[in-house]
Design a protein around this motif. Structure first.
Motif, short mmCIF file in Angstrom:
data_model
loop_
_atom_site.label_atom_id
_atom_site.label_comp_id
_atom_site.label_asym_id
_atom_site.label_seq_id
_atom_site.Cartn_x
_atom_site.Cartn_y
_atom_site.Cartn_z
N THR A 35 0.80 -1.22 0.00
CA THR A 35 0.00 0.00 0.00
C THR A 35 0.84 1.28 0.00
O THR A 35 0.29 2.37 -0.15
CB THR A 35 -0.97 0.00 1.21
N ASN A 37 2.52 4.32 -1.17
CA ASN A 37 2.45 5.19 -2.37
C ASN A 37 1.55 4.66 -3.48
O ASN A 37 1.88 4.77 -4.66
CB ASN A 37 3.87 5.41 -2.94
N THR A 38 0.44 4.08 -3.10
CA THR A 38 -0.53 3.64 -4.11
C THR A 38 -1.92 3.65 -3.49
O THR A 38 -2.08 3.88 -2.29
CB THR A 38 -0.18 2.25 -4.65
N ASN A 39 -2.95 3.41 -4.30
CA ASN A 39 -4.31 3.37 -3.76
C ASN A 39 -4.74 1.93 -3.49
O ASN A 39 -4.14 0.98 -4.00
CB ASN A 39 -5.30 4.09 -4.69
N ASN A 42 -5.44 -0.76 -6.29
CA ASN A 42 -4.28 -1.43 -6.87
C ASN A 42 -3.77 -2.54 -5.95
O ASN A 42 -3.33 -3.60 -6.41
CB ASN A 42 -3.16 -0.42 -7.12
N VAL A 77 0.55 -2.47 -8.17
CA VAL A 77 0.74 -1.46 -7.12
C VAL A 77 1.77 -0.39 -7.48
O VAL A 77 1.93 0.59 -6.76
CB VAL A 77 1.14 -2.10 -5.77
N GLY A 78 2.49 -0.57 -8.59
CA GLY A 78 3.52 0.40 -8.94
C GLY A 78 4.76 0.22 -8.08
O GLY A 78 4.70 -0.39 -7.02
#
Length: 217
Positions: A35, A37-39, A42, A77-78
């Motif tokens: 989680t 730095n992502t929403n 994702n 999640v990037g």
């Protein structure tokens, strides 16, 4: 409004949230890393990939995978290569305890936190999220929403993460369900009203320092 009134005020607005962070113990441990730095949408996609690729329990399954394989699973999640390395580091630590979550829990809050923070890529917010939501040990989780709410509503601002954490832990009893719900209430309020661009006209909290400061300008 006083700091010790914040929980009751937020709960009167958002109602019962309970544990707030969804998932099994194993899923929470993994999602605490994902989680960053992502929403959450994702994170859910990545967790779904993991579930679909694991026939056994998640932690056992993931410990057998290489960093490259983890990267492929958590791609939604990037920053997936960095997060795969962080997740692998965390899994190696859990392996030292034979993947026995209860054995880790028995170490106690302070020892677990110290060991988690020694893992490369695991910061205080991630460590405390694992401790509170996965291990269900009493520690207050501080995130960007927490800092924003305190600064705007109560004009409270610190330099260090642990100053915020200790403020909550000194005013409110060290109670796992309370801390879980309180953190969730803060997040929900920040998302609904106290956004980056605040929606003060819609916020039910009247005794808000930010509103007062804005009106007197």
């Amino acid at each position: 409004m006083q700091f010790n009134e914040l929980y009751d005020q937020l709960k009167s607005i958002h109602g019962e949230l309970g544990k707030w962070w969804p998932g099994t113990t194993e899923e929470i441990i993994v999602s605490a890393v994902l989680t960053q730095n992502t929403n959450w949408k994702n994170v859910q996609k990545a967790l779904e990939n993991i579930r679909n690729n694991c026939e056994e329990d998640i932690l056992t399954c993931l410990t057998k995978k290489s960093v490259q394989e983890l990267s492929a699973l958590i791609k939604p999640v990037g920053f997936f290569n960095i997060k795969a390395e962080r997740l692998k580091n965390l899994l190696k630590w859990i392996e030292k305890y034979d993947l026995d979550i209860q054995a880790i829990k028995q170490l106690g809050t302070e020892r677990v936190r110290e060991e988690l923070l020694s893992i490369k890529g695991i910061g205080k917010e991630t460590a405390d999220s694992i401790i509170l939501y996965a291990l269900e040990l009493p520690i207050f989780v501080v995130d960007a929403y927490t800092k924003r709410i305190l600064e705007r509503i109560l004009n409270i601002k610190f330099k260090e993460y642990d100053e915020y954490r200790l403020l909550f832990e000194s005013f409110y009893p060290k109670n796992v369900p309370l801390y879980q719900e309180f953190h969730g209430l803060i997040v929900e309020h920040a998302k609904a009203f106290c956004k980056t661009k605040p929606r003060c006209e819609m916020c039910p909290i009247e005794q808000c320092g930010y509103k007062t400061r804005r009106e007197t300008k």
